[in-house]
Each structure stands twice: as C-alpha cells, then as structure tokens.
Design a protein around this motif. Structure first.
Motif, PDB file in Angstrom:
ATOM      1  N   UNK A 340       0.852  -1.184   0.000  1.00  0.00           N
ATOM      2  CA  UNK A 340       0.000   0.000   0.000  1.00  0.00           C
ATOM      3  C   UNK A 340       0.887   1.234   0.000  1.00  0.00           C
ATOM      4  N   UNK A 341       0.648   2.144  -0.963  1.00  0.00           N
ATOM      5  CA  UNK A 341       1.468   3.344  -1.079  1.00  0.00           C
ATOM      6  C   UNK A 341       0.592   4.595  -1.189  1.00  0.00           C
ATOM      7  N   UNK A 342       1.197   5.738  -0.935  1.00  0.00           N
ATOM      8  CA  UNK A 342       0.514   7.018  -1.077  1.00  0.00           C
ATOM      9  C   UNK A 342       1.521   8.035  -1.597  1.00  0.00           C
ATOM     10  N   UNK A 343       1.004   9.170  -2.056  1.00  0.00           N
ATOM     11  CA  UNK A 343       1.919  10.265  -2.359  1.00  0.00           C
ATOM     12  C   UNK A 343       1.262  11.604  -2.022  1.00  0.00           C
ATOM     13  N   UNK A 347       6.550  11.789  -5.197  1.00  0.00           N
ATOM     14  CA  UNK A 347       7.183  10.528  -4.801  1.00  0.00           C
ATOM     15  C   UNK A 347       6.188   9.617  -4.085  1.00  0.00           C
ATOM     16  N   UNK A 348       6.206   8.345  -4.480  1.00  0.00           N
ATOM     17  CA  UNK A 348       5.367   7.348  -3.806  1.00  0.00           C
ATOM     18  C   UNK A 348       6.072   6.854  -2.548  1.00  0.00           C
ATOM     19  N   UNK A 349       5.299   6.682  -1.468  1.00  0.00           N
ATOM     20  CA  UNK A 349       5.834   6.247  -0.177  1.00  0.00           C
ATOM     21  C   UNK A 349       5.010   5.070   0.324  1.00  0.00           C
ATOM     22  N   UNK A 350       5.677   4.031   0.827  1.00  0.00           N
ATOM     23  CA  UNK A 350       4.962   2.898   1.421  1.00  0.00           C
ATOM     24  C   UNK A 350       4.278   3.358   2.704  1.00  0.00           C
ATOM     25  N   UNK A 351       3.050   2.903   2.909  1.00  0.00           N
ATOM     26  CA  UNK A 351       2.291   3.330   4.082  1.00  0.00           C
ATOM     27  C   UNK A 351       2.414   2.308   5.192  1.00  0.00           C
ATOM     28  N   UNK A 352       3.105   2.662   6.256  1.00  0.00           N
ATOM     29  CA  UNK A 352       3.245   1.832   7.461  1.00  0.00           C
ATOM     30  C   UNK A 352       3.717   0.411   7.151  1.00  0.00           C
TER      31      UNK A 352
END
Length: 595
Positions: A340-343, A347-352
């Motif tokens: 699961x990722x967000x931005x 840049x995309x970042x992995x969520x937790x």
C-alpha cells in the motif's frame, strides 16, 4: 474461517434476511394450487429469503371468515381432511417458528375446489382468456394468455385443423409457452385450459381456437452481384448488431407507442417471467491496464486486506501534507506480494510497511475516482479491488465490487441515451440487470467484463438522473426462464425482425416498433470496396462475383443472410452472413445487393 479465526472464504452472498419476531418479511407471492383430490388441496408459493415458516389461512368463504390455519416449513404444503366438491379460499404469510406473524397475508385469496366425490375431473377454475401468439419462427410458435388466479399449470391443445382433430398437447407452468418442432409455413390452431401439475383438467378449454402460422423455412435464393469496374460494392441493409433479443431502438419505438417496460420485455423475450434478485457483482475494469489500483484521495476511504479482513481508515493528510493519491501495487522485487502506497507530492511512499499476499481493495463511502494509466479518472461505486487472476500471480487486475443496482446504474447510462422514453430505459434496466445476474461466476475472480463483449459499464461516471429513475422504478427486477436468470441479449436495432438466438425465449420476432423516424439503423446503405473483401479472404485472389445463396426466411428480402459465396480468380469461398458483417464492416447480417 479456520479454528483460530483466519478468514479462508468470502462470506455467503447474497445475505439472507433473518428477523426477530417483531421484524417484517416481504409477503409471499405467486400462491397457487399445485394438485387437488377429493379431500385434499396442495399449495405452493415463492419462497421468501430467510423465512423461518409459513402459515396458510383456509376458508370456505372468500371473506376468509371461519378460517382454519396450517403451518408449513417449505414454500409448499398439502392440506387434507377437506370436503369433496367444495371451493376453498387460501392466503399465506410468513411466521416465526413460535407462530408470531412476520409478514402480511397475501392480499387476494386464491380459490381451490376439491374434486367431487363421484368424479375424477371437474371444473374448478375459470377458463383462461386472451390466448394469443407472441412470436413465431419457421419451427416454433410462442403463446401467452391471461393468468388464472391460483392456477397450477396450463395445457395447450394444438392442431393443424380448426376443428382441433388430431391435436397434440403441451403443458406449461407460467401463463405463456413456446411449442417447438413445428412445420414451416403451416397454420396451427390452439386452445388453452387449466390443469393440475399431474394433468387433471381443472377448467374448460378456451372456446374459439386461435390461429398462428409458422414462418417460411430458410429460403434458398440466388442473388448475384458481379464486381463492377469501379470495384465498389453497393449494399443496403436493416438493423444494427446481432439482432438477438431486445432491439434498443425497438424498445424506444414501443415506448413511444405507449407500451410499458414489462410489455416491451414480453415482446422481445417471450416466455420469461419477472422476478427479483439482489446482491453484489464483480466487474473487470478493462481500461485499467496497469498492475496497480490507484485512487484519488478523499475522506472516508478504507483499505481492506481480504486475506485477513483487516481494515485501515486512510487519512487525507500525512505529516501535515495532503495526500493526493493512494495505490495498491505489486511489491518491488517480490511481485507475488502487494504493498500500500501514497503520495503527497511526486514521490510514492509505502504506508506503514503494509505488505501482504492476496487480494485487497479500496472501499469508499459513495464513489471513488480510479486513476487510469493515462492519468485520467473515472468514478466508481463499491470497492475497487486489486485482484490476483490466480494464486501466485505476479500481475493484477482491477475489479469493481459493487451492488447489482449500482452496477446497472453504470450500464444503462452507457448503453442507452438518457433522453429516451422512461419505459424504454426501464426495459433496458431489467435486461441489463438480468444479463449481469446471469453472469455471476463464484469460481472466477470476476463475474463480468465492462465492454461490448459483455455489456458496457462506465461506473458512476455514466450515471444520469433519468437512467437512475428508470433503475429505481424497476428495482431488483430481472427476467427468469424456468426459475433461472434469462440470457437477455440485446442489440441496437433489429431492423424490423429479431434474429433467433440460443435459448427458447430468443425467438425471431416481428418487430414493427423498430421502424420509426428516429431510427437511422432501420434501413441503411453501405459501400464496400472489393479490395477490402480480398484482404479479408486473400485465398480467393481477385474478387469476381458474390452470391447470396441462403436466407433465414424472416422479414424483408426473405430475412438475414445465412450463406454468401465469394467467387474469386483463384478460389471460391462460402461464408456466413455474420462473417460478412464482420469482415465487410456492415451494421448487420441483414443486407442485399444494391442501394
């Protein structure tokens, strides 16, 4: 679930309704007598989902005074100890196992008369009325008539003589039916009566036989076109699409003439019944060709891991910055897993560090915007699922898991102009809902696609007020045949006569409703280059001549093209009318040479 509580299957679908004693169930429908004797009557009715028990109220008076009561667990039962030759009246309701009432009684009592003590057969029902032909082919005739309240079954008497000599007999449960295996171009005569399920006569036959003539057999023809010097083939034709089932322009024409949606459906799908169905459907979204499921951020979106059933309420801000998008992606370096990722920026970042194996989905409070590979967005209701086509897959498909009603909202707006008549939109709603329900496939990771290979689905982006109103006006309605969802094929325009399909209710039906000023597809013209034909069938060499050799026999010009021969300099090839439609780029397989 496993013994330690891990989910290992989806929940049963659809849910059954289970109410406490103070709750309310729908009133049972279609109460009818199924058999009768001198001292007994058997009844049946449509089961109510989750109903624990039923109560039959029985009286010798239509006012139901002095009634007696009988309990049954299945949606059927036999009452014994009755008086011979006596008319009884019955109603049914849902009750709890302790006898508490859970639904109203059926409104109108149905009559049921026991057999006389000295008779094996007697008249206990009114004679059916309005027997009429609904469709014909060269080998079948479909009939319908007004249903008799409580009638268990009907018998059609059929003969080639108006005196009904040498008749044959056919039984039907609904007040309609199709008789097959008949001779082409032959006039038949029919009568109808009420019978028990085991064949005992319960009413007289209708007095005057109704006549109906089968269509001519597939016509052998010899229509020839030599390729002209300019090598352009001029054709004219009827209709648009395969022509099977409901013609959408025909539905509009019928609605303009005042037909209700149920009558429109009865015309195009003779022998089917209106029933109800609720639940969810899984739609494969073909426009999302990526392996990710990406949605625009908004409040109320929840992430659900379908393996563990764990949910995460997704925030709209992280670290003081607004989240732009959320995405479910295959994990880099281990694509059998997902992350699961967000931005909040570029840049995309992995969520937790949320990683898992299996399916997962985004769930929204109303609709969510799915971001497509070209960065455009489409709105969908329900849940947007990242689905593995099979266990261990490294690719993903996007599937919209949505209620059947919301699914139909995304179909009707895509399949029919919202400005059309309300009854036409309602007919399309029932046909689309039925097509979807018939496609439900629990053994596959999706039920139906979103293209013309199934039926077009555009999600919430295709909803309109007019189509939503038509869908609400037919809520949960589907067509069934012998209890199963019907194959409700439909196309743009029948051209004036529908094509026979693969089911008993998909008949070749005369369709005068298709011919109105707003339908440019009823009669069309086309010009096809000889080179296009030669490219599609290169083995023929240079095209010299075309010959139509067989037609279906239904409608103008002896009907649709069944067989077409292409005569070339190297080879002669015979193709079907459907093949010609596809390879020549025609609107339908109903065409002729000339303008």
């Amino acid at each position: 679930i496993t013994t330690d509580g891990v989910n290992v299957s989806d929940y049963s679908n659809p849910a059954i309704m289970v109410k406490t004693a103070s709750g309310t169930y729908a009133t049972p429908t279609h109460l009818r007598m199924t058999s009768v004797g001198k001292d007994r009557v058997s009844f049946a009715w449509e089961a109510v989902s989750g109903a624990p028990m039923y109560r039959i109220q029985l009286s010798t008076s239509s006012t139901m005074s002095g009634a007696t009561y009988y309990r049954f667990t299945p949606a059927a039962g036999t009452i014994t100890g009755l008086k011979a030759g006596t008319t009884y009246y019955a109603k049914v309701r849902v009750i709890a196992t302790d006898g508490t009432n859970l639904s109203p009684y059926t409104t109108t009592p149905i009559p049921a008369k026991t057999l006389a003590a000295t008779s094996t057969s007697t008249t206990v029902f009114a004679t059916p009325t309005n027997l009429h032909k609904t469709a014909v082919t060269n080998s079948s005739i479909s009939f319908a008539w007004e249903a008799v309240n409580g009638a268990p079954k009907y018998r059609i008497q059929l003969s080639t003589s108006s005196s009904m000599s040498g008749a044959t007999y056919y039984r039907f449960i609904p007040a309609s039916g199709t008789i097959t295996g008949l001779k082409a171009d032959t006039t038949y005569y029919a009568k109808v009566r009420v019978i028990t399920t085991d064949g005992v006569n319960l009413s007289p036959y209708s007095a005057t036989p109704v006549s109906a003539k089968t269509a001519t057999a597939a016509a052998t023809v010899n229509e020839t076109l030599s390729v002209p010097s300019n090598r352009l083939l001029v054709l004219s034709g009827h209709g648009y699409g395969h022509g099977i089932g409901m013609g959408q322009y025909g539905a509009q024409g019928a609605a303009k003439q005042g037909l209700t949606y149920s009558k429109i459906l009865e015309h195009y799908y003779p022998g089917t019944d209106l029933s109800t169905k609720t639940g969810n459907i899984r739609v494969l979204l073909s426009k999302d060709t990526s392996d990710s499921v990406m949605v625009a951020s908004r409040s109320g979106i929840t992430f659900r891991n379908l393996t563990t059933n764990k949910t995460i309420a997704l925030p709209t801000t992280i670290g003081g910055k607004s989240v732009i998008r959320w995405s479910i992606n295959p994990t880099a370096g281990k694509p059998t897993q997902s992350t699961l990722q967000y931005r909040t920026g570029s840049t995309w970042v992995a969520y937790n560090d949320t990683n898992w194996t299996g399916d997962a989905q985004f769930e929204g409070p109303s609709d969510m915007t799915l971001i497509l590979p070209d960065d455009s967005g489409l709105k969908f209701r329900g849940a947007l699922r990242s689905a593995l086509p099979k266990a261990g897959a490294t690719n993903r498909d996007t599937v919209d898991v949505v209620s059947i009603e919301d699914y139909v909202r995304g179909v009707v707006g895509a399949e029919m102009p919202s400005t059309w008549m309300p009854e036409a939109l309602k007919a399309q709603s029932v046909a689309a809902r039925t097509y979807g329900v018939r496609s439900l496939t629990p053994t596959r990771y999706y039920d139906i696609c979103d293209t013309t290979a199934c039926q077009v689905y555009g999600g919430a982006s295709r909803e309109t007020a007019a189509t939503d109103g038509a869908i609400a006006g037919t809520k949960s309605k589907i067509l069934t045949y012998q209890g199963a969802p019907a194959f409700t094929q439909f196309s743009s325009s029948s051209g004036g006569f529908s094509a026979a399909g693969s089911q008993p209710y998909l008949k070749a039906v005369s369709d005068s409703y298709d011919d109105f000023s707003g339908n440019a597809n009823h009669l069309w013209k086309a010009t096809v280059s000889a080179s296009k034909v030669e490219k599609a069938y290169s083995s023929i060499g240079t095209l010299k001549q075309l010959k139509i050799t067989k037609r279906t026999g239904d409608g103008d010009w002896n009907g649709r093209v069944s067989s077409l021969t292409l005569i070339g300099s190297k080879k002669t090839v015979t193709i079907t009318g459907n093949e010609a439609r596809t390879s020549f780029g025609l609107k339908s397989n109903w065409f002729r040479f000339g303008g």
